[in-house]
Motif scaffolding. Sequence first.
Motif, PDB file in Angstrom:
ATOM      1  N   GLY A 132       0.806  -1.216   0.000  1.00 26.22           N
ATOM      2  CA  GLY A 132       0.000   0.000   0.000  1.00 26.22           C
ATOM      3  C   GLY A 132       0.840   1.266   0.000  1.00 26.22           C
ATOM      4  N   GLY A 133       1.898   1.282   0.803  1.00 25.12           N
ATOM      5  CA  GLY A 133       2.773   2.449   0.912  1.00 25.12           C
ATOM      6  C   GLY A 133       4.073   2.036   1.546  1.00 25.12           C
ATOM      7  N   TYR A 134       4.955   3.019   1.765  1.00 22.88           N
ATOM      8  CA  TYR A 134       6.305   2.693   2.209  1.00 22.88           C
ATOM      9  C   TYR A 134       6.772   3.566   3.379  1.00 22.88           C
ATOM     10  N   ILE A 135       7.587   2.946   4.237  1.00 19.06           N
ATOM     11  CA  ILE A 135       8.399   3.657   5.205  1.00 19.06           C
ATOM     12  C   ILE A 135       9.829   3.617   4.671  1.00 19.06           C
ATOM     13  N   LEU A 150       9.199   8.044  -5.854  1.00 21.05           N
ATOM     14  CA  LEU A 150       7.984   7.733  -5.104  1.00 21.05           C
ATOM     15  C   LEU A 150       7.010   8.910  -5.138  1.00 21.05           C
ATOM     16  N   LYS A 151       7.545  10.121  -5.000  1.00 20.45           N
ATOM     17  CA  LYS A 151       6.683  11.308  -4.995  1.00 20.45           C
ATOM     18  C   LYS A 151       6.077  11.563  -6.365  1.00 20.45           C
ATOM     19  N   GLU A 152       6.851  11.373  -7.425  1.00 15.94           N
ATOM     20  CA  GLU A 152       6.336  11.586  -8.786  1.00 15.94           C
ATOM     21  C   GLU A 152       5.157  10.674  -9.101  1.00 15.94           C
ATOM     22  N   HIS A 153       5.150   9.486  -8.510  1.00 12.06           N
ATOM     23  CA  HIS A 153       4.052   8.538  -8.740  1.00 12.06           C
ATOM     24  C   HIS A 153       2.949   8.666  -7.697  1.00 12.06           C
ATOM     25  N   ASP A 154       3.033   9.705  -6.837  1.00 12.44           N
ATOM     26  CA  ASP A 154       2.006   9.999  -5.840  1.00 12.44           C
ATOM     27  C   ASP A 154       1.751   8.799  -4.927  1.00 12.44           C
ATOM     28  N   LEU A 155       2.821   8.143  -4.517  1.00 14.57           N
ATOM     29  CA  LEU A 155       2.687   7.011  -3.609  1.00 14.57           C
ATOM     30  C   LEU A 155       2.737   7.494  -2.169  1.00 14.57           C
ATOM     31  N   ALA A 156       2.051   6.790  -1.292  1.00 11.49           N
ATOM     32  CA  ALA A 156       2.069   7.118   0.132  1.00 11.49           C
ATOM     33  C   ALA A 156       3.367   6.593   0.734  1.00 11.49           C
ATOM     34  N   PHE A 157       4.191   7.489   1.258  1.00 15.42           N
ATOM     35  CA  PHE A 157       5.411   7.051   1.918  1.00 15.42           C
ATOM     36  C   PHE A 157       5.840   8.089   2.939  1.00 15.42           C
ATOM     37  N   SER A 158       6.550   7.621   3.964  1.00 15.25           N
ATOM     38  CA  SER A 158       7.105   8.499   4.983  1.00 15.25           C
ATOM     39  C   SER A 158       8.612   8.292   5.027  1.00 15.25           C
ATOM     40  N   ALA A 317       4.901   4.871  10.457  1.00 14.56           N
ATOM     41  CA  ALA A 317       3.837   3.925  10.118  1.00 14.56           C
ATOM     42  C   ALA A 317       2.468   4.600  10.205  1.00 14.56           C
ATOM     43  N   LEU A 318       2.255   5.397  11.243  1.00 12.55           N
ATOM     44  CA  LEU A 318       0.978   6.110  11.385  1.00 12.55           C
ATOM     45  C   LEU A 318       0.767   7.084  10.234  1.00 12.55           C
ATOM     46  N   GLN A 319       1.826   7.757   9.806  1.00 10.33           N
ATOM     47  CA  GLN A 319       1.693   8.689   8.691  1.00 10.33           C
ATOM     48  C   GLN A 319       1.255   7.969   7.421  1.00 10.33           C
ATOM     49  N   VAL A 320       1.860   6.829   7.139  1.00  9.01           N
ATOM     50  CA  VAL A 320       1.506   6.087   5.927  1.00  9.01           C
ATOM     51  C   VAL A 320       0.072   5.578   6.004  1.00  9.01           C
ATOM     52  N   ARG A 330       0.251  15.435   3.991  1.00 10.85           N
ATOM     53  CA  ARG A 330       1.431  16.281   4.173  1.00 10.85           C
ATOM     54  C   ARG A 330       1.655  16.513   5.668  1.00 10.85           C
ATOM     55  N   ALA A 331       2.818  16.127   6.172  1.00 10.50           N
ATOM     56  CA  ALA A 331       3.126  16.354   7.581  1.00 10.50           C
ATOM     57  C   ALA A 331       4.593  16.037   7.834  1.00 10.50           C
TER      58      ALA A 331
END
Length: 351
Positions: A132-135, A150-158, A317-320, A330-331
């Motif tokens: 689903g997303g990445y740390i 990762l950002k260019e593909h709008d993926l959820a990651f922290s 993990a909570l952010q993702v 955004r945080a």
Amino acid sequence: MQENSPHSKVTIKDVAEKAGVSAMTVSRVMRNQGKIAPETRALVLKVISELEYEPLSSARNLSGAYSRTIGIVIPDANDFREFRHGYEYEYALLIGALNVCKSHDFAVNIIETRDVHDVNLLVRKVLARQVGGYIVPAPASEYLDLLKTLKEHDLAFSAISAFDPTHADLAVVADERSATRTLTGKMIELGHRRIAFIGGTTRHRATLERQAGFLEAIASHPDRGRIEHAVHDCNAFFDDGYEMGLQVLSRPDRPTAVQCLTDDIAAGVIAAANRLKISLPDGLSIAGFDNFGLARKITPALTTAGLPAEDMGEAAALQVIDALEGRCRRAVKTLACNIVVRDSIARAPGW
């Protein structure tokens, strides 16, 4: 009845607390999975209705829009372990992430990245709904091309401890600068006027932040004009601290206090001081950084600052999870580094 405004969205934790169950139980009720007592299921559904809980994750799960697996991205596994001198940094991060993911019914997958092919694989895993997303903890978070992809593909990651957190919409950092400033300030207040900083390369955020804190402590002190100081770069391991310690402490005008980049370097400097028959801490004060197990096992026990690695894993993990469930995209979370005073610092000779 509680309103669901954009700024006060009801979360799965709110439902769990009111129903007196775990967040995992709420998640299983919503997905109709697992063995749950009928009365518990009825209570959870009642609370969901009362709170008007309508998470985006519900619709996404039903449509298979994202996987309930979070990937933790590391470079080559051996390099990752060496980055924090053993397993402690890695272990603490993983435990923090696992605790949060387990409570939210997410799985965790460790994924190595070594080249461009592996970075592109991260994108494909999300598109294929395997992850689903990445740390992305340091040192992987210091690879700007990885974060940009990762950002260019709008993926959820922290990103944890990224060299430049602006390349990630979600980031977790420790306030290493303030902690180093405090440690150095303590030694200045103990009368030390010849102080050195040992350790680090400019490739890492930790180096820049910790060296900056050292310099700020000196620049802000009223007696700054009388404080002799120097920064000695070296790699971050025990042997590096030992070799640099021998060089620095063999000089006629050697420092009476040393702030080290890490506890591992500090242990090397302590070994060098012992070889040179310098009394600790009466003849030389030493402070480190990280506060993993080594700090309290060496002699003298090390004054240091604690890197909150487990808390950083939890926060990331909570952010993702929040990003996947539509609550936050955004945080930047900043965590304090607690100061631990032990036996390795004392008043300057003659003070």
